[in-house]
Write a protein that holds these residues in place. Structure first.
Motif, PDB file in Angstrom:
ATOM      1  N   ARG A 188       0.894  -1.274  -0.165  1.00 27.66           N
ATOM      2  CA  ARG A 188       0.139   0.149   0.204  1.00 27.66           C
ATOM      3  C   ARG A 188       0.721   1.138   0.071  1.00 27.66           C
ATOM      4  N   LEU A 189       1.898   1.201   0.771  1.00 30.05           N
ATOM      5  CA  LEU A 189       2.875   2.568   0.701  1.00 30.05           C
ATOM      6  C   LEU A 189       3.469   2.551  -0.394  1.00 30.05           C
ATOM      7  N   LEU A 190       3.988   1.511  -1.259  1.00 30.50           N
ATOM      8  CA  LEU A 190       4.541   1.524  -2.487  1.00 30.50           C
ATOM      9  C   LEU A 190       3.442   2.209  -3.530  1.00 30.50           C
ATOM     10  N   LYS A 191       2.362   1.975  -3.494  1.00 29.55           N
ATOM     11  CA  LYS A 191       1.297   2.440  -4.496  1.00 29.55           C
ATOM     12  C   LYS A 191       1.070   4.018  -3.984  1.00 29.55           C
ATOM     13  N   ILE A 192       1.310   4.486  -2.814  1.00 29.06           N
ATOM     14  CA  ILE A 192       1.085   5.799  -2.691  1.00 29.06           C
ATOM     15  C   ILE A 192       2.087   6.718  -3.277  1.00 29.06           C
ATOM     16  N   LYS A 193       3.458   6.089  -2.881  1.00 31.10           N
ATOM     17  CA  LYS A 193       4.444   6.626  -3.289  1.00 31.10           C
ATOM     18  C   LYS A 193       4.789   6.862  -4.680  1.00 31.10           C
ATOM     19  N   LYS A 194       4.337   5.506  -5.522  1.00 35.38           N
ATOM     20  CA  LYS A 194       4.591   5.502  -6.692  1.00 35.38           C
ATOM     21  C   LYS A 194       3.448   6.344  -7.661  1.00 35.38           C
ATOM     22  N   ALA A 243       5.415  13.733  -7.304  1.00 35.26           N
ATOM     23  CA  ALA A 243       6.814  13.924  -7.588  1.00 35.26           C
ATOM     24  C   ALA A 243       7.412  12.707  -6.752  1.00 35.26           C
ATOM     25  N   PRO A 244       7.541  11.668  -7.556  1.00 34.55           N
ATOM     26  CA  PRO A 244       7.806  10.078  -6.877  1.00 34.55           C
ATOM     27  C   PRO A 244       9.372  10.268  -6.478  1.00 34.55           C
ATOM     28  N   ASP A 245       9.703   9.850  -5.128  1.00 40.27           N
ATOM     29  CA  ASP A 245      11.157   9.708  -4.799  1.00 40.27           C
ATOM     30  C   ASP A 245      11.613   8.400  -5.238  1.00 40.27           C
ATOM     31  N   LEU A 246      12.233   8.137  -6.075  1.00 35.68           N
ATOM     32  CA  LEU A 246      12.724   7.018  -6.761  1.00 35.68           C
ATOM     33  C   LEU A 246      13.592   6.128  -5.883  1.00 35.68           C
ATOM     34  N   VAL A 302      14.541   0.334 -11.365  1.00 40.40           N
ATOM     35  CA  VAL A 302      14.649   1.492 -10.815  1.00 40.40           C
ATOM     36  C   VAL A 302      15.898   2.201 -10.402  1.00 40.40           C
ATOM     37  N   THR A 303      16.688   1.177  -9.813  1.00 37.39           N
ATOM     38  CA  THR A 303      18.265   1.603  -9.470  1.00 37.39           C
ATOM     39  C   THR A 303      18.781   1.699 -10.889  1.00 37.39           C
ATOM     40  N   GLN A 304      18.676   0.891 -11.514  1.00 36.86           N
ATOM     41  CA  GLN A 304      19.625   1.258 -13.034  1.00 36.86           C
ATOM     42  C   GLN A 304      18.985   2.467 -13.619  1.00 36.86           C
ATOM     43  N   LYS A 305      17.824   2.762 -13.597  1.00 38.66           N
ATOM     44  CA  LYS A 305      17.306   4.132 -14.020  1.00 38.66           C
ATOM     45  C   LYS A 305      18.026   5.246 -13.154  1.00 38.66           C
ATOM     46  N   LEU A 306      17.823   5.448 -12.129  1.00 42.58           N
ATOM     47  CA  LEU A 306      18.391   6.348 -11.104  1.00 42.58           C
ATOM     48  C   LEU A 306      19.990   6.412 -11.198  1.00 42.58           C
TER      49      LEU A 306
END
Length: 145
Positions: free
Chosen positions: A36-42, A46-49, A82-86
């Protein structure tokens, strides 16, 4: 909290509750909170990657501890993407995720895949060490001149 509509306060509470469950070896209880936390953050404007990567890793770890390896692998792979992207494909954080995927594949007796992940992690860490040694050599060379 659900009726108040303040997702950031709710996210903070979910994060704290999930971490508490995991600390008390209650990973099964932490999983729905983390998801649920992940859904909110995504869905944040302005998502914090970096924060999202941590949540992916926490969900993956919780599933791994619960023996749900396929779900765990799914979240580790999302953390990897996401880590590779960031950070880029050669960042040590990417190597760390490859190590976790290797351990996970070992548990599933997918030895060929585990070895591939280990080799990828090793290559990243080797490159980082070489770069650090090169940088130290340059610094030492300047000091002796």
């Amino acid at each position: 909290m659900n009726k108040a509509g303040d997702d950031m306060i709710l996210a903070d509470i979910l994060d704290k509750l999930a971490r508490l469950h995991m600390e008390l070896e209650g990973e099964a209880e932490a999983i729905p909170l983390l998801e649920r936390l992940l859904k909110i953050k995504k869905n944040s404007p302005a998502p914090d990657l970096a924060g999202i990567i941590i949540i992916f890793n926490n969900v993956a770890e919780a599933y791994r501890v619960c023996g749900k390896y396929e779900e765990s692998e799914k979240y580790y792979k999302q953390a990897l993407a996401v880590t590779q992207k960031l950070r880029g494909k050669k960042h040590p954080a990417v190597g760390s995720i490859y190590q976790e995927l290797a351990k996970l594949c070992d548990r599933q007796r997918k030895m060929d895949v585990a070895n591939k992940y280990r080799e990828m992690a090793s290559a990243i860490f080797q490159k980082v060490m070489e770069e650090q040694e090169d940088a130290a050599g340059v610094t030492e060379g300047r000091l002796t001149l």
